[in-house]
Design an enzyme around this catalytic site. Structure first.
Site, PDB file in Angstrom:
ATOM      1  N   LYS A  11      33.105  12.384  -4.303  1.00 44.91           N
ATOM      2  CA  LYS A  11      33.858  13.011  -5.382  1.00 44.91           C
ATOM      3  C   LYS A  11      33.945  12.130  -6.621  1.00 44.91           C
ATOM      4  O   LYS A  11      33.583  10.960  -6.628  1.00 44.91           O
ATOM      5  CB  LYS A  11      35.244  13.432  -4.880  1.00 44.91           C
ATOM      6  CG  LYS A  11      35.168  14.664  -3.979  1.00 44.91           C
ATOM      7  CD  LYS A  11      36.511  15.272  -3.685  1.00 44.91           C
ATOM      8  CE  LYS A  11      36.348  16.579  -2.905  1.00 44.91           C
ATOM      9  NZ  LYS A  11      37.637  17.137  -2.497  1.00 44.91           N
ATOM     10  N   ARG A  27      36.462  14.758   5.921  1.00 44.55           N
ATOM     11  CA  ARG A  27      35.444  15.773   5.588  1.00 44.55           C
ATOM     12  C   ARG A  27      34.380  15.098   4.724  1.00 44.55           C
ATOM     13  O   ARG A  27      34.684  14.602   3.631  1.00 44.55           O
ATOM     14  CB  ARG A  27      36.105  16.933   4.846  1.00 44.55           C
ATOM     15  CG  ARG A  27      35.176  18.080   4.473  1.00 44.55           C
ATOM     16  CD  ARG A  27      35.970  19.195   3.797  1.00 44.55           C
ATOM     17  NE  ARG A  27      35.100  20.312   3.423  1.00 44.55           N
ATOM     18  CZ  ARG A  27      34.448  20.402   2.276  1.00 44.55           C
ATOM     19  NH1 ARG A  27      34.546  19.427   1.369  1.00 44.55           N
ATOM     20  NH2 ARG A  27      33.678  21.452   2.015  1.00 44.55           N
TER      21      ARG A  27
END
Length: 358
Positions: free
Chosen positions: A298, A333
């Site tokens: 991210k 995740r």
């Protein structure tokens, strides 16, 4: 009032009786609580003095402290996902499998190729992923909303193949129709970035199915995953939002034992907000649910590493995954399954060795 487990220790052996408590039935032990409130209270209470501190607190504060304490220390029930049992006494890896043309990291890799996508999911399961998270709509900033029919056409053929191969599948969607179709195709879990607050039918679908659900925080889920106008205190604001959402979902018929919470790293949050959430992640055990952390590849990593592009964020992704499990995250995740699984196995080996050290 809030309790955050702090002063993590390798082992309770050698400490005074009651000097450390096990976090959520997992592999971490902590020796104190950081106690905070909205009025500026900040103090540290060693766990062996917790009962004495509660006994001298006002009744409403004492009741809240006992509730949070029970939630933090209670083991998390396992989840049944198809033929598998997902246990939370150790960290688990959820693998990201996108069948989208425009996801920020792996968009286009499996578009129009259900067999290839399913093969990739099977490979990730073989590499150690406990759950394959299948998504047919990008949630990157600026991504267009996908018509539910198109999303169903993307995910259902892959879900069918994965389920037939004995792989545990979660469907990453905000839409009730997609949830229904994916669950009918063999998916076992719903992972909703809108915490069942985007589609008015979503809560009913999950409640009726009896499936586990991941509730992720985003500031204004009905407006989109990246809406919102900032935070007074990101850690406490996200905690309060998730606590209220869990209660709403339970009232709607979902078993609390089947709810996982996710603070939503990167969704409607600035870099400082994301860092605060990762650093304070142990606070979320006060919700009494397994905690999932999704920070793989991210923007937080690029912002801290000379704007490294998404496909060059492996080191940062593993670092954040380990930061999560060091704070008790039961699920991480990730895109890079083999590397993360290896890192967690080494982490677990260190934890096991510390517990039996003399």
């Amino acid at each position: 009032m809030y309790l955050r487990p702090v002063r993590f220790v390798d082992t309770p052996v050698g400490l005074p009786d009651g000097g450390a408590l096990r976090l959520a039935g997992g592999m971490l032990w902590f020796a104190a609580y950081e106690v905070t409130d909205r009025a500026g209270l900040r103090m540290t209470v060693p766990v062996e003095r917790f009962d004495d501190w509660v006994a001298t607190s006002p009744p409403d504060r004492a009741d809240r402290a006992r509730q949070l304490h029970r939630r933090i220390t209670a083991p998390r029930p396992s989840l049944t996902v198809g033929e598998r049992v997902l246990r939370f006494d150790q960290p688990q890896v959820m693998a990201i499998l996108n069948v989208t043309p425009d996801s920020f990291s792996d968009g286009g890799a499996h578009v129009g190729d259900p067999a290839g996508a399913a093969a990739a999911g099977v490979a990730m399961a073989a590499a150690g992923a406990a759950l394959i998270d299948l998504g047919g709509e990008s949630t990157r900033p600026g991504a267009a909303t996908v018509w539910e029919g198109d999303e169903i056409a993307r995910v259902v053929p892959v879900a069918e193949r994965l389920a037939a191969a004995g792989v545990a599948v979660s469907v990453d969607t905000r839409k009730a129709a997609v949830m229904e179709a994916a669950l009918a195709a063999g998916a076992h879990v719903v992972n909703d970035v809108a915490a069942l607050a985007y589609d008015p039918r979503a809560l009913g679908v999950v409640a009726a199915s009896g499936c586990p659900v991941v509730l992720m925080h985003s500031p204004a889920p009905a407006q989109g995953p990246h809406a919102g106008d900032g935070y007074g205190d990101p850690l406490l604001d996200v905690f309060d939002w998730l606590e209220a959402r869990v209660e709403t979902v339970v009232a709607g018929g979902v078993d609390r034992a089947k709810i996982v919470v996710d603070p939503g790293i990167g969704f409607g949050k600035a870099l400082s907000d994301n860092l605060a959430l990762v650093n304070g992640l142990a606070l979320f055990h006060g919700l009494g649910c397994p905690v999932s952390l999704g920070a793989s590849r991210k923007r937080i990593i690029g912002a801290l590493s000379n704007e490294a592009p998404a496909d060059q964020r492996l080191g940062g992704s593993v670092a954040l995954a380990l930061a999560g499990v060091d704070r008790g995250a039961q699920i991480v995740r990730v895109h890079d399954v083999a590397e993360t699984v290896q890192a967690i196995r080494v982490w677990r080996g260190l934890r096991d060795a510390a517990l039996v050290a003399r």
